[in-house]
Enzyme design. Structure first.
Site, PDB file in Angstrom:
ATOM      1  N   GLU A 188     -10.717   7.243   4.464  1.00 14.75           N
ATOM      2  CA  GLU A 188     -11.405   6.278   5.085  1.00 14.75           C
ATOM      3  C   GLU A 188     -10.468   5.168   5.340  1.00 14.75           C
ATOM      4  O   GLU A 188      -9.774   4.795   4.508  1.00 14.75           O
ATOM      5  CB  GLU A 188     -12.711   5.692   4.557  1.00 14.75           C
ATOM      6  CG  GLU A 188     -12.678   4.842   3.798  1.00 14.75           C
ATOM      7  CD  GLU A 188     -12.055   5.137   2.224  1.00 14.75           C
ATOM      8  OE1 GLU A 188     -12.068   6.175   1.894  1.00 14.75           O
ATOM      9  OE2 GLU A 188     -11.564   4.068   1.573  1.00 14.75           O
ATOM     10  N   SER A 227       1.757  -9.636  -0.885  1.00 13.74           N
ATOM     11  CA  SER A 227       1.528  -8.196  -0.740  1.00 13.74           C
ATOM     12  C   SER A 227       1.792  -7.550   0.597  1.00 13.74           C
ATOM     13  O   SER A 227       2.066  -6.302   0.865  1.00 13.74           O
ATOM     14  CB  SER A 227       0.062  -8.064  -1.071  1.00 13.74           C
ATOM     15  OG  SER A 227      -0.860  -9.085  -0.196  1.00 13.74           O
ATOM     16  N   LYS A 247       0.750  -1.217  -0.082  1.00 13.94           N
ATOM     17  CA  LYS A 247      -0.079  -0.034  -0.223  1.00 13.94           C
ATOM     18  C   LYS A 247       0.824   1.205   0.128  1.00 13.94           C
ATOM     19  O   LYS A 247       0.263   2.160  -0.613  1.00 13.94           O
ATOM     20  CB  LYS A 247      -1.089   0.006   1.081  1.00 13.94           C
ATOM     21  CG  LYS A 247      -2.049  -0.915   0.899  1.00 13.94           C
ATOM     22  CD  LYS A 247      -3.258  -0.669   2.057  1.00 13.94           C
ATOM     23  CE  LYS A 247      -4.475  -1.351   1.757  1.00 13.94           C
ATOM     24  NZ  LYS A 247      -4.368  -2.918   2.174  1.00 13.94           N
TER      25      LYS A 247
HETATM   26  C1  LIG Z   1      -5.072  -3.906   1.620  1.00 17.83           C
HETATM   27  C2  LIG Z   1      -4.378  -5.151   1.278  1.00 17.83           C
HETATM   28  C3  LIG Z   1      -4.639  -5.996   0.312  1.00 17.83           C
HETATM   29  C4  LIG Z   1      -5.837  -5.764  -0.364  1.00 17.83           C
HETATM   30  O1  LIG Z   1      -6.011  -4.653  -1.322  1.00 17.83           O
HETATM   31  P1  LIG Z   1      -5.811  -4.787  -2.980  1.00 17.83           P
HETATM   32  O2  LIG Z   1      -6.187  -3.624  -3.374  1.00 17.83           O
HETATM   33  O3  LIG Z   1      -6.926  -5.802  -3.488  1.00 17.83           O
HETATM   34  O4  LIG Z   1      -4.521  -5.109  -3.111  1.00 17.83           O
HETATM   35  C5  LIG Z   1      -4.022  -7.425  -0.062  1.00 17.83           C
HETATM   36  N1  LIG Z   1      -3.015  -7.491   0.961  1.00 17.83           N
HETATM   37  C6  LIG Z   1      -2.763  -6.692   1.969  1.00 17.83           C
HETATM   38  C7  LIG Z   1      -1.412  -7.080   2.763  1.00 17.83           C
HETATM   39  C8  LIG Z   1      -3.205  -5.322   2.164  1.00 17.83           C
HETATM   40  O5  LIG Z   1      -3.052  -4.619   3.093  1.00 17.83           O
END
Ligand SMILES: *Cc1c(COP(=O)(O)O)cnc(C)c1O
Length: 399
Positions: free
Chosen positions: A116, A383, A94
């Site tokens: 938000e 992610s 993010k």
């Molecule tokens: C917020 C988040 C997601 C989901 O958001 P996407 O916009 O679909 O990528 C996925 N993995 C992590 C670690 C997150 O914090």
């Protein structure tokens, strides 16, 4: 060559049938101004140099690609690689788009960044970016979530953002969106609403995608350097879809590369407790754009559920909807149980504790690898890291 990457969205913000600006005309005007400013500012060398320097020296990019040898050996079949977005500063992907958005707001001369947050992940990443860039930040969060997500609330306060508790409705994410949006409407010329994924009205699905596309650009080069060829399959979890589109974009024109987005099946696709928008949703409008939606007969968003709070959104990014329809990306679902199993396997075989969101992608990779041969490869977008989920999982599994 099909240029899926650059030709989208069209000038009205559509990816095929999805996206657009489902807003009153004065708001469309404001969104179009943001689009023009974005196109102009991000072309300047000053902006690009500043962002690239922050990606390198602040976020720690490029994030490595790691061959998960023990996981691969345990499962058998395709070799599994991880793109380590979990190693970024603040622990997830993010920060890539939050830095871009905060910097864009500053270059546009905005006075305050608004957003938000549900579980607080977007709030923390944005508060971090705003502290760094030096711009005021205001985050709206439901009272129920404030109690539930205490560590993130504390972090946001330390980082100096103004946290606005939302006590209306169910006191969760949807109410926080409404509240933040009302504040934004008080002065949309001077405020900047920083959306947390590739969702919302045009130009946000484009802006957030572009800032996340660094992930796939790096991965394509790194994988080539390491293996001498492209990966056979890419896998990423999909909430709104930003980490997935970030990885996929650089590979969209590579026909040999298969791509899979993984949604949360929660307690099962045959229950009403999931957030599998692509698998079970239908076309509709939400938060200013058109996409697949989990909605009731009147078009109101249904309550959604996932063990991973970052994945429970009743809509999904418009580009993903288009990529599903043209069959360029395949969308699959993983339930809570499979997610928890993958969370533990990756932790114990590799010493990497993944975010519960990312564990959905790992779980699908584990299923798929078995069906592939050992000269094939899978690249998973890891992610984020699982620090935020560790206590919850330990409790759930009585560790
Ligand atoms: C917020 C988040 C997601 C989901 O958001 P996407 O916009 O679909 O990528 C996925 N993995 C992590 C670690 C997150 O914090």
């Amino acid at each position: 060559m099909t240029t899926l990457t650059t030709a989208m969205p069209d000038e009205k913000g559509y990816f095929g049938e999805y996206g657009g600006q489902i807003l009153p005309p004065p708001m469309i005007e404001i969104m179009n101004q943001i689009n023009d400013a974005y196109d102009e500012v991000t072309q300047t060398k000053a902006f690009q140099d500043e962002l690239n320097e922050l990606y390198a020296d602040y976020v720690g990019r490029p994030s490595p690609i790691y061959f998960a040898r023990r996981l691969t050996d345990k499962i058998g079949g395709a070799r599994i690689f991880l793109k380590r977005e979990d190693l970024n500063h603040t622990g997830a992907h993010k920060i890539n788009h939050c830095l871009g958005e905060a910097l864009l707001a500053k270059h546009m001369g905005k006075t305050k960044v608004l957003a938000e947050t549900g579980a607080g992940q977007h709030g923390v990443a944005l508060a971090t970016a705003c502290a760094l860039v030096g711009i005021d930040c205001e985050i709206h969060m439901g009272e129920v979530d404030i109690v539930k997500e205490h560590p993130n609330v504390t972090k946001m306060k330390i980082l100096g953002c103004k946290l606005v508790p939302v006590s209306r409705g169910t006191q969760t994410l949807k109410d926080a969106v409404d509240s933040a949006f009302e504040e934004y409407m008080k002065d949309p010329v001077n405020f900047f609403y920083a959306i947390g994924s590739v969702v919302g009205p045009h130009p946000f699905p484009k802006i957030v995608r572009d800032f996340q596309s660094i992930v796939g650009k790096e991965a394509r080069e790194q994988f080539m350097a390491k293996e001498g060829k492209l990966p056979d399959t890419l896998i990423a979890c999909v909430g709104g879809g930003s980490n997935a589109i970030g990885l996929f974009t650089a590979f969209l024109d590579d026909e040999s590369v298969k791509m899979i987005g993984v949604e949360p099946a929660g307690k099962g696709l045959d229950t009403d407790q999931h957030a599998a928008t692509m698998s079970k949703g239908s076309k509709g409008a939400i938060h200013g754009f058109e996409c697949y939606n989990l909605q009731d007969d009147e078009g109101n968003p249904l309550p959604v559920y996932s063990i991973a709070s970052g994945l429970d959104y009743p809509g999904v990014g418009p580009q993903h909807c288009h990529l599903k329809d043209i069959k360029r990306v395949q969308y699959e679902a993983i339930d809570d149980k499979e997610c928890l199993d993958a969370f533990m396997q990756l932790s114990r075989l590799e010493g990497i504790i993944p975010a519960l969101e990312s564990a959905h992608a790992i779980a699908y990779a584990m299923k798929l690898a078995k069906t592939m041969s050992n000269d094939e490869t899978i690249l998973v977008n890891l992610s984020g890291r699982g620090d935020k989920d560790a206590d919850f999982v330990a409790d759930k599994l009585s560790l």
